[in-house]
Design a protein around this motif. Sequence first.
Motif, PDB file in Angstrom:
ATOM      1  N   LEU A   4      34.374  50.119  17.015  1.00  0.00           N
ATOM      2  CA  LEU A   4      33.828  51.344  16.457  1.00  0.00           C
ATOM      3  C   LEU A   4      32.311  51.200  16.362  1.00  0.00           C
ATOM      4  O   LEU A   4      31.768  50.094  16.441  1.00  0.00           O
ATOM      5  N   GLU A   5      31.632  52.317  16.177  1.00  0.00           N
ATOM      6  CA  GLU A   5      30.172  52.304  16.204  1.00  0.00           C
ATOM      7  C   GLU A   5      29.569  51.313  15.212  1.00  0.00           C
ATOM      8  O   GLU A   5      28.662  50.544  15.556  1.00  0.00           O
ATOM      9  N   TYR A   6      30.053  51.313  13.981  1.00  0.00           N
ATOM     10  CA  TYR A   6      29.451  50.438  12.974  1.00  0.00           C
ATOM     11  C   TYR A   6      29.653  48.965  13.322  1.00  0.00           C
ATOM     12  O   TYR A   6      28.800  48.121  13.026  1.00  0.00           O
ATOM     13  N   LEU A  24      29.170  51.945   5.380  1.00  0.00           N
ATOM     14  CA  LEU A  24      30.447  52.646   5.420  1.00  0.00           C
ATOM     15  C   LEU A  24      30.673  53.373   4.098  1.00  0.00           C
ATOM     16  O   LEU A  24      30.466  52.819   3.020  1.00  0.00           O
ATOM     17  N   LYS A  38      28.792  60.079  10.327  1.00  0.00           N
ATOM     18  CA  LYS A  38      29.444  59.855  11.617  1.00  0.00           C
ATOM     19  C   LYS A  38      30.897  59.415  11.464  1.00  0.00           C
ATOM     20  O   LYS A  38      31.186  58.393  10.832  1.00  0.00           O
ATOM     21  N   GLN A  40      34.088  57.593  12.556  1.00  0.00           N
ATOM     22  CA  GLN A  40      34.287  56.381  13.354  1.00  0.00           C
ATOM     23  C   GLN A  40      35.608  56.474  14.104  1.00  0.00           C
ATOM     24  O   GLN A  40      36.683  56.202  13.559  1.00  0.00           O
ATOM     25  N   TYR A  81      30.792  56.515   8.694  1.00  0.00           N
ATOM     26  CA  TYR A  81      29.568  55.718   8.606  1.00  0.00           C
ATOM     27  C   TYR A  81      28.412  56.649   8.260  1.00  0.00           C
ATOM     28  O   TYR A  81      28.242  57.705   8.882  1.00  0.00           O
ATOM     29  N   SER A 214      40.668  49.432  16.151  1.00  0.00           N
ATOM     30  CA  SER A 214      40.748  50.884  16.028  1.00  0.00           C
ATOM     31  C   SER A 214      42.022  51.383  16.698  1.00  0.00           C
ATOM     32  O   SER A 214      42.577  50.746  17.581  1.00  0.00           O
TER      33      SER A 214
END
Length: 366
Positions: A4-6, A24, A38, A40, A81, A214
């Motif tokens: 995931l992006e984070y 988060l 955002k 996730q 996030y 994820s």
Amino acid sequence: MKLLEYQGKALLARYGIATPIGALWPEVPDGPREFMVKAQIPSGKRGKAGAVRHAAVGEVEGIVEAMSTQQFGGLAVEKIYVEEYLDIVKELYLAVAVDREMGCHTIIFSSEGGSNIEEVADERILRIPIEPWLGFQPFHGTRLASFLGDAAAGQGLFRTAEALYSLALDQDAELVEINPLALVDGGLVAADAKAVLDDNAHFRHADWAGYARSRERSPLEESIAATGAVGVEVDPQGDVVAITSGAGLMMATLDLLVSAGQRVRAVIDLGGTVLSGSDGLEGVLAATALARPRVTFLNAFLQTAHCDIFARGLAEAHGKCPSGGSIIVRLKGRNAELGRECLAPLGFELHEDLGQAIEAVSKQRG
């Protein structure tokens, strides 16, 4: 394994690549007065889908509550996030990807990054294959900076690309992508991050145990996987589902349908299910029914299995779980004629020639 992006941004930060201040939810970064909220999810084009929202301090909680109940591209929001808003001067694109044809990593760069990267003309995209025995060299960075045409930002791009290449090697990444790589007043910042790690290298990375996997499959893909088949959701707005007797045939069928102007909701490779009789096929048909297709296209080319046995299983499965919409079957291989005779009473449109079957799908949609 898709991060995931984070998670991807934490990985970038380990290699010295600048990222926005973020946390988060329910944590919110201290200091900024404007934020980007955002969702996730392991999917691209989040901005266009509404999964990335700009928010002032007092708006964050309301946006989070609304976003938490939504799905984007059929995927539920796993985490949210919250990071500082960036005043972006220019959006760039930078990635390192495994090029299997060339047998090496390739650096991909464009000065026209952002949500429309797929529409950027090919001459505006620079690709630099990196010889494994040579690695990233200063002349690679110089070429990137020259392509950018901005001497001041070029030095930062040089350092960022070098770090991203090191990350890809160290972490056994199939792809690491920063889109956009934001040019701001203070330099270059990774405004987004995508990382796909090679699952086969898991044994080399004890630190990967900390990554929360994820949910990469959509609900439709999950229901197909539960039957033992393999399904890929292609276009959530599509109304054609293609079911095939092999992975290679699945990809070829998808190409032909798309070339014929069809919008394909999902493609399914029956795999071993093709030989499992009516029980396995019933599960596939039930999963397919969830997509409510206007056309279900079964493309079976059986060279070792018997088409008539497959057809009997399909007939029994359809009797237990009738599919909605039109059903077109292309059946070719051993005992194919007997198989088509078995299916004829069901009212399916039957073909042996693949081209004619694809044409029939197009006509049904008209």
